[in-house]
Motif scaffolding. Sequence first.
Motif, short mmCIF file in Angstrom:
data_model
loop_
_atom_site.label_atom_id
_atom_site.label_comp_id
_atom_site.label_asym_id
_atom_site.label_seq_id
_atom_site.Cartn_x
_atom_site.Cartn_y
_atom_site.Cartn_z
N MET A 89 104.23 82.08 6.44
CA MET A 89 103.09 82.60 5.68
C MET A 89 103.28 84.07 5.34
N ASN A 90 103.69 84.87 6.31
CA ASN A 90 103.89 86.29 6.06
C ASN A 90 105.00 86.54 5.05
N ALA A 91 106.09 85.75 5.15
CA ALA A 91 107.19 85.91 4.20
C ALA A 91 106.76 85.55 2.79
N LEU A 92 106.07 84.42 2.64
CA LEU A 92 105.62 84.00 1.30
C LEU A 92 104.59 84.97 0.72
N PHE A 93 103.72 85.50 1.57
CA PHE A 93 102.72 86.47 1.10
C PHE A 93 103.41 87.70 0.51
N TYR A 94 104.41 88.23 1.21
CA TYR A 94 105.09 89.42 0.71
C TYR A 94 105.92 89.11 -0.53
N LEU A 95 106.56 87.94 -0.57
CA LEU A 95 107.31 87.55 -1.77
C LEU A 95 106.37 87.43 -2.97
N ALA A 96 105.12 86.99 -2.72
CA ALA A 96 104.15 86.86 -3.81
C ALA A 96 103.65 88.22 -4.27
N GLY B 187 95.50 87.44 -3.29
CA GLY B 187 94.37 87.25 -2.40
C GLY B 187 93.40 86.20 -2.91
N ALA B 188 93.20 86.15 -4.23
CA ALA B 188 92.30 85.15 -4.80
C ALA B 188 92.87 83.75 -4.63
N VAL B 189 94.17 83.59 -4.86
CA VAL B 189 94.80 82.30 -4.66
C VAL B 189 94.72 81.89 -3.18
N GLU B 190 94.96 82.85 -2.30
CA GLU B 190 94.90 82.59 -0.86
C GLU B 190 93.53 82.07 -0.45
N PHE B 191 92.47 82.62 -1.08
CA PHE B 191 91.12 82.24 -0.69
C PHE B 191 90.77 80.81 -1.09
N LEU B 192 91.53 80.22 -2.03
CA LEU B 192 91.26 78.84 -2.43
C LEU B 192 91.33 77.90 -1.23
N GLY C 68 99.16 85.13 -15.81
CA GLY C 68 100.35 85.83 -16.28
C GLY C 68 101.26 86.12 -15.12
N GLY C 69 102.35 86.85 -15.41
CA GLY C 69 103.28 87.21 -14.34
C GLY C 69 104.33 86.15 -14.14
N GLU C 70 105.13 86.31 -13.11
CA GLU C 70 106.23 85.41 -12.86
C GLU C 70 105.74 84.10 -12.27
N ALA C 71 106.27 83.00 -12.81
CA ALA C 71 105.86 81.68 -12.32
C ALA C 71 106.22 81.52 -10.85
N ILE C 72 107.37 82.06 -10.43
CA ILE C 72 107.77 81.92 -9.03
C ILE C 72 106.82 82.69 -8.11
N GLY C 73 106.21 83.75 -8.65
CA GLY C 73 105.23 84.48 -7.87
C GLY C 73 104.05 83.60 -7.51
N PHE C 74 103.59 82.79 -8.47
CA PHE C 74 102.49 81.87 -8.19
C PHE C 74 102.92 80.76 -7.24
N CYS D 51 98.93 80.10 0.33
CA CYS D 51 97.58 79.54 0.42
C CYS D 51 97.57 78.33 1.35
N ALA D 52 98.54 77.42 1.17
CA ALA D 52 98.60 76.22 2.02
C ALA D 52 98.83 76.60 3.48
N LEU D 53 99.71 77.56 3.71
CA LEU D 53 99.99 77.98 5.08
C LEU D 53 98.81 78.73 5.70
N PHE D 54 98.05 79.45 4.87
CA PHE D 54 96.86 80.14 5.39
C PHE D 54 95.83 79.13 5.90
#
Length: 279
Positions: free
Chosen positions: A82-89, A99-104, A139-145, A152-155
């Motif tokens: 989770m921490n690794a994916l959060f920072y990569l995002a 943060g908004a995606v995480e809250f889903l 917008g932004g990079e698709a891999i970022g999403f 989000c799933a790991l959270f």
Amino acid sequence: MPTLTRLPPASYFGVSAVFHYLGPSLAVLLFAHVDVLGVAWLRIVSAAVVLGLWRRPWRLVSRIDPAQRWVLLALGMVLAAMNALFYLAVDRLPLATVGAVEFLGTIVLAAVGTRTQRNLLALLITVGGVVALTEVRLGGEAIGFLFAFGNCALFMLYVMLGHRTAHDGSASGIDQLAAAMLFAAVVATPFGLVQALPVFAHPLWLAWGVGVGVCSSVIPYVADQLAMARLPRAAFALMLALLPAAATVLGLVVLRQVPTLTDLLGIGLVITGVAVRRD
């Protein structure tokens, strides 16, 4: 920690909210000097060292039953990924978007635990407030999403496993968190140690990384355990909606970012939703 445990559960969120945003802010600034996965490794390992020295969790591993050990191992794996994916995002997308995606995920957990019409209304009000506060842009990079939705799933798994450890009677939730963080450090080392090596030649960067770990993984996770021990999982998930509101308030106080009328509406809706809910 008797005094801490007597505080109202909601009070822990004030502490968690401040450090929830302070930690990522420090981490993003450190990205200019250290690879993203290196910063994630520093966060996890420094938190594991601090919690390990404080709680000495290796003493409880032999006492708990095998099933609970698997829970702690799973929590450790979740924390590392989770921490690794959060920072990569957040390296690719704005922090507010991630943060908004995480809250889903927390919305799903709150919805699953909703049993009354009053609590359903509270959930809807809170969701409306979060939508007003967080503008999720496609917008932004698709891999970022991709990284953001993985986080989000790991959270969601973190909340479920963390709630289980908080209510497990075999040991303190904070002691179990410390044990899980040690597992997380082991899991994170293969993908983050090499990237983190440059910090050992720069004491300031190393201290910076330790600060990220304390602010992001020690203080907020301990506050989460104290809250989880006294709140149902759905109520805890709904209370996490206070984090975007806290970010807006901190932006005004610390960064002089004046909130818009929409921001103020969102804060009001979030606070109303949390106040309406009854367990």
